[in-house]
Design a protein around this motif. Sequence first.
Motif, PDB file in Angstrom:
ATOM      1  N   LEU A   1      44.053  33.829  31.471  1.00 60.35           N
ATOM      2  CA  LEU A   1      42.787  33.302  30.944  1.00 60.35           C
ATOM      3  C   LEU A   1      41.633  34.205  31.382  1.00 60.35           C
ATOM      4  O   LEU A   1      40.741  34.521  30.606  1.00 60.35           O
ATOM      5  N   ASP A   2      41.689  34.619  32.632  1.00 59.20           N
ATOM      6  CA  ASP A   2      40.611  35.385  33.272  1.00 59.20           C
ATOM      7  C   ASP A   2      41.075  36.815  33.542  1.00 59.20           C
ATOM      8  O   ASP A   2      41.652  37.073  34.565  1.00 59.20           O
ATOM      9  N   ASN A   3      40.897  37.769  32.701  1.00 58.92           N
ATOM     10  CA  ASN A   3      40.210  37.660  31.451  1.00 58.92           C
ATOM     11  C   ASN A   3      40.979  38.411  30.373  1.00 58.92           C
ATOM     12  O   ASN A   3      40.394  39.115  29.543  1.00 58.92           O
ATOM     13  N   ALA A   4      42.348  38.261  30.422  1.00 55.51           N
ATOM     14  CA  ALA A   4      43.124  38.810  29.311  1.00 55.51           C
ATOM     15  C   ALA A   4      42.679  38.136  28.016  1.00 55.51           C
ATOM     16  O   ALA A   4      42.634  38.764  26.949  1.00 55.51           O
TER      17      ALA A   4
ATOM     18  N   ALA B   1      36.352  45.985  37.195  1.00 53.82           N
ATOM     19  CA  ALA B   1      35.895  45.544  38.524  1.00 53.82           C
ATOM     20  C   ALA B   1      34.849  44.429  38.481  1.00 53.82           C
ATOM     21  O   ALA B   1      33.951  44.384  39.306  1.00 53.82           O
ATOM     22  N   GLU B   2      35.024  43.530  37.507  1.00 51.58           N
ATOM     23  CA  GLU B   2      34.162  42.343  37.495  1.00 51.58           C
ATOM     24  C   GLU B   2      34.435  41.499  38.725  1.00 51.58           C
ATOM     25  O   GLU B   2      33.524  40.991  39.374  1.00 51.58           O
ATOM     26  N   GLU B   3      35.715  41.382  39.031  1.00 51.82           N
ATOM     27  CA  GLU B   3      36.114  40.495  40.134  1.00 51.82           C
ATOM     28  C   GLU B   3      35.611  41.007  41.481  1.00 51.82           C
ATOM     29  O   GLU B   3      35.513  40.251  42.434  1.00 51.82           O
ATOM     30  N   GLN B   4      35.276  42.291  41.566  1.00 54.62           N
ATOM     31  CA  GLN B   4      34.743  42.842  42.821  1.00 54.62           C
ATOM     32  C   GLN B   4      33.224  42.779  42.860  1.00 54.62           C
ATOM     33  O   GLN B   4      32.603  43.357  43.739  1.00 54.62           O
TER      34      GLN B   4
ATOM     35  N   MET C   1      32.201  37.735  26.986  1.00 53.85           N
ATOM     36  CA  MET C   1      33.275  36.727  26.955  1.00 53.85           C
ATOM     37  C   MET C   1      34.078  36.799  28.252  1.00 53.85           C
ATOM     38  O   MET C   1      34.534  37.865  28.631  1.00 53.85           O
ATOM     39  N   ASP C   2      34.214  35.670  28.902  1.00 56.49           N
ATOM     40  CA  ASP C   2      35.012  35.614  30.126  1.00 56.49           C
ATOM     41  C   ASP C   2      35.804  34.307  30.103  1.00 56.49           C
ATOM     42  O   ASP C   2      35.347  33.286  30.577  1.00 56.49           O
ATOM     43  N   GLY C   3      36.993  34.381  29.488  1.00 52.32           N
ATOM     44  CA  GLY C   3      37.826  33.183  29.368  1.00 52.32           C
ATOM     45  C   GLY C   3      37.643  32.511  28.022  1.00 52.32           C
ATOM     46  O   GLY C   3      36.528  32.263  27.601  1.00 52.32           O
TER      47      GLY C   3
ATOM     48  N   ALA D   1      33.693  42.286  27.623  1.00 51.50           N
ATOM     49  CA  ALA D   1      34.603  41.391  28.344  1.00 51.50           C
ATOM     50  C   ALA D   1      35.250  42.234  29.438  1.00 51.50           C
ATOM     51  O   ALA D   1      35.584  43.398  29.196  1.00 51.50           O
ATOM     52  N   HIS D   2      35.411  41.677  30.624  1.00 51.37           N
ATOM     53  CA  HIS D   2      36.045  42.485  31.677  1.00 51.37           C
ATOM     54  C   HIS D   2      37.561  42.485  31.510  1.00 51.37           C
ATOM     55  O   HIS D   2      38.160  41.456  31.202  1.00 51.37           O
ATOM     56  N   TRP D   3      38.165  43.675  31.685  1.00 51.05           N
ATOM     57  CA  TRP D   3      39.618  43.785  31.532  1.00 51.05           C
ATOM     58  C   TRP D   3      40.344  43.532  32.843  1.00 51.05           C
ATOM     59  O   TRP D   3      41.533  43.225  32.868  1.00 51.05           O
TER      60      TRP D   3
END
Length: 555
Positions: free
Chosen positions: A341-344, A375-378, A403-405, A320-322
Motif C-alpha cells: 500500500l505504502d507506496n507501491a 527516500a520519502e520514508e527517511q 499520491m501516497d497509498g 508518488a514515492h517509490w
Amino acid sequence: MKISNVLVCALALGLGACGAGDNDGATGPDGISAEDIAAHVAVLASDEFEGRGPSSPGEEKTVAYLAAQYKAMGLQPGNGDSYFQDVPLVDITADPDTKLVFTDAGGNQISFDYASEMVVWTTRVVERSAVENSEVVFVGYGIVAPEYDWNDYEGLDVAGKTVIILVNDPGFATGDEDLFTGRAMTYYGRWTYKFEEAARQGAAAALVVHQTAPAAYGWDTVRNSWTGPQFSLEAENGNMDRIAIEGWITEQSARILFEHTGVDFDTAAAAAMSRDFEPRHLGRTASVAVDNVIRHSSSRNVVAVLPGSEVPDEYFIYMAHWDHLGLDPSIEGDGIYNGALDNASGTAALLELAQAFASLEKSPRRSMIFMSVTAEEQGLLGSAHYAANPLFPLHKTVAGLNMDGLNIIGPTAEITVTGYGMSELDAVLQKAAEARGRRIDPDPKPEYGSYYRSDHFELAKMGVPMIYPNSGIDHLEKGVAYGQAMSDKYRAERYHMPTDEFDETWDLSGAVADVLLYYDVGLAVANSDQWPNWYVTSAFRNIRIASLRAAKRGQ
Ligand SMILES: [Zn+2]
C-alpha cells in the motif's frame, strides 16, 4: 479495460453525473484499471524487490522497472536523456553515549540522558558537532510569520545560543480560530520549521519540547525516529547551513529545567500563546556533543515528461514515492517491508496516469511530469532534493498532485483532502468529484499536520500549489463504520510493517475511481490557462508570489 466509466456511472446513477463527453473532466480516459494497478503492485511489492530500500538491490529493480514503463509508454526522460535524477544521501549515526547538560551561574548542573530524556543529532556532515556553554533562551513557538503578525524572535539575537521551542502553533494551543488556523496545524507548527527558523536566526542549538497532543505522537515515536542512523540529503556545503545541534527534550525534562530556573513551565508556555510574548533568558548555558558515524550513499528519483501541445514550458506534476523501508535481516521469518500500500499502490497509480496521458491523441496544453521520488520514508529526501534541484523550473510548475497509498477497500462516496482549505486546487477536485457523483471531505484530523508529512510538501514549501488527496472511508455499500474499521486495521496490523503485502483480494474499484479524479484534476489544470493559487490563509502563498516575482524580474 474500461471499468472506469461503467463503474462510476453506475455509482452515480440518479445524480445526473455521467453525461457523455464534453471533456471538462466528466469522461474518463481509457486504460486506468484495477487489473493494471494490481499488476504493478504485485511486481513492485514482490519479495524480489526487497522492500524497495534506497541504495539497495531493491532500488535497482524498482527504478529499472519504472524507467522501462515510462519508455514503453513513449514518455520522454525528465533529465536530459535519462529518466533518473541522482539523489546524494548521507546517513549519520550519533553515539548514544551523550548527555545534555545545563549549568547555572554558580556552576550547578542538571543533565539529561540520551533517548530516555532527550534526543540530539546533527545533519551537518561532520564527525563531531557540539555546543559548549551556550546561553539558553526560551523562544516560545519559535515562529516568524508575517501573515499572522507574529514574531517570536523580534529584537532577539540568538547567534550562538541554544533555543528551547514549543511544538505546534498558538492556534492549536488556544483553539482560537482567529489565531493562525485554529486547531489545524500550520507549517509553523511542524518541528522541521522550528529547526529551519532557528538556523535562519543563527542559533547554535535548537531543542523542541515534546508534548504528546500538540506533536500528535508520543515520545516513543520521537525516540525511535531520531535514534539510530539518520538519513539526510548531502548538500555540497555538507549541510553546514543547518543548525549545529537539533533535538527534542521530553516535557518532563523541560519541566525540570524550568523549575531549576525558578520559572513555572506552564506559565511560560501560556505566555507564548500571546503576541506580546517576550523570549525568556533562562540564566543557564547548555553543553552537548554528538559524535557521528557517517556513511555516504546515493539514490534516484525517476522522472518522465509528456510535452504539452501548446504551452510545453508550463508543467503539472504528478508524484508518488517509490521507496519503502527495505529489508531487515535481523527479523526472524519475513523481514521484507514490501510496502504494497505504502507506496507501491501510489506508484502504480502514477504509472496508470502516465499511461492514460501518454495514450491521448492530443497531449494537454501544458506538459505533464510524472515523478517517482525516493527516500520519502527517511524524511521526504527525494522530493526535497528535487525541490532544491528542480529539473523543470518551479515558477513554471503550475500545480501538482501527490499520491501516497490508494484505496483498497472498494468504492467510497467521498475522497478526503489532506490539507484541505489551502489552495484553489480543492475547487478543481471538487468540480471533478461532483461530475463523477462523489464528494470531497476535508482532512478529518487537520491537527495532525499530515499535509507536512508527504512529498508534495517539499514543493509546497517552495510555493508550488500541491494537492494531496487520500482514500475515503464512507464505503458505498458497507458504510463509514466498515471503512473506518478497515483503515484502523491497516494502521494496527500493516502500516510500516512487513505485513504491508499485496493481497489479491484487495478491492481496487475505489482506487480506480480515485485515480480518475486525479486524472481529471491534472487534465483540467494542464488544459487551463489559469494558475491555481494558495488561499490567503496559507503560509505558502507569499512564497509563491515572491517566487513568481523573482522569476519575472530575472526574465
Ligand atoms: Zn508513504
